[in-house]
Design an enzyme around this catalytic site. Sequence first.
Site, PDB file in Angstrom:
ATOM      1  N   GLY A  21      33.255  39.705  40.913  1.00  0.00           N
ATOM      2  CA  GLY A  21      32.553  40.033  41.972  1.00  0.00           C
ATOM      3  C   GLY A  21      31.339  41.229  41.403  1.00  0.00           C
ATOM      4  O   GLY A  21      31.466  41.913  40.305  1.00  0.00           O
ATOM      5  N   ALA A  66      30.299  45.717  38.780  1.00  0.00           N
ATOM      6  CA  ALA A  66      31.144  44.484  38.577  1.00  0.00           C
ATOM      7  C   ALA A  66      32.474  44.709  38.363  1.00  0.00           C
ATOM      8  O   ALA A  66      33.072  45.707  37.645  1.00  0.00           O
ATOM      9  CB  ALA A  66      30.513  43.604  37.444  1.00  0.00           C
ATOM     10  N   ASP A  67      33.418  43.645  38.792  1.00  0.00           N
ATOM     11  CA  ASP A  67      34.878  43.935  38.414  1.00  0.00           C
ATOM     12  C   ASP A  67      35.459  42.301  38.616  1.00  0.00           C
ATOM     13  O   ASP A  67      34.568  41.660  38.994  1.00  0.00           O
ATOM     14  CB  ASP A  67      35.611  44.705  39.397  1.00  0.00           C
ATOM     15  CG  ASP A  67      36.731  45.383  38.696  1.00  0.00           C
ATOM     16  OD1 ASP A  67      37.682  44.717  38.132  1.00  0.00           O
ATOM     17  OD2 ASP A  67      36.763  46.688  38.777  1.00  0.00           O
ATOM     18  N   GLN A  68      36.626  42.190  38.445  1.00  0.00           N
ATOM     19  CA  GLN A  68      37.216  41.028  38.247  1.00  0.00           C
ATOM     20  C   GLN A  68      38.474  41.113  38.618  1.00  0.00           C
ATOM     21  O   GLN A  68      39.247  42.169  38.185  1.00  0.00           O
ATOM     22  CB  GLN A  68      37.112  40.434  36.876  1.00  0.00           C
ATOM     23  CG  GLN A  68      37.619  38.996  36.847  1.00  0.00           C
ATOM     24  CD  GLN A  68      37.213  38.520  35.164  1.00  0.00           C
ATOM     25  OE1 GLN A  68      38.087  38.781  34.466  1.00  0.00           O
ATOM     26  NE2 GLN A  68      36.238  37.473  35.204  1.00  0.00           N
ATOM     27  N   LYS A 106      32.368  51.054  42.142  1.00  0.00           N
ATOM     28  CA  LYS A 106      32.022  51.861  40.947  1.00  0.00           C
ATOM     29  C   LYS A 106      30.256  52.079  41.070  1.00  0.00           C
ATOM     30  O   LYS A 106      29.814  53.009  40.650  1.00  0.00           O
ATOM     31  CB  LYS A 106      32.042  50.546  39.725  1.00  0.00           C
ATOM     32  CG  LYS A 106      33.610  50.416  39.537  1.00  0.00           C
ATOM     33  CD  LYS A 106      33.733  49.236  38.371  1.00  0.00           C
ATOM     34  CE  LYS A 106      35.084  49.048  37.814  1.00  0.00           C
ATOM     35  NZ  LYS A 106      35.288  47.956  36.946  1.00  0.00           N
TER      36      LYS A 106
END
Length: 197
Positions: free
Chosen positions: A111, A74-76, A58
């Site tokens: 993250g 950011a991601d999860q 991203k």
Amino acid sequence: MVASPLILASGSAVRATLMRNAGLAFTVQDSRVDEDAVKQNFAGGDADALACRLAEEKALAVSRAEAGSLVVGADQILSCDGARFDKPRDMAEARANLQRFRARTHILHSGVVLALDGEIVWRHSAQAHLTMREFSDGFLDWYLDKLGEKVRTSVGCYQLEGPGIQLFDKIEGDYFTILGLPMLPLLGELRRRQVVQ
């Protein structure tokens, strides 16, 4: 040192709100990254690494087109008993996921990265462990009826700031990690880079 413009490479209203509430000045650019393709091409089963990889993709997608800007990605990922879960596609899947999580501990892997001029310059991953209580099917019916389609907006089918808190017996981890953006490490790195004081 003059701070680089800060960009959030995410369409997440929650992440934007967290950054705004922290007093950060930034713009938002949805990266339009195909998350399913990233997940399919990801080698290995480490959910922390996958959360960071998604965040990196991203951030890089926006950073390549925004020279001089510091881009937050950011991601999860949610894992439970070794299986990874995505946001539910429909209410039936939301119900099935909540039944799977019931009386178990699942892990939210978050993250966050920073990219500058098409390069990742910083990354951080964090985990939160959440244990759901042994709720009844009647409670599950009430919960799904009360929240409706909102349960499909998060990977775990809950928002802790609402009725979702009633699903849990125990929560271990940082609130911001649970929401998908570990703010304290991010703010620390932004201070180190003199983007914030």
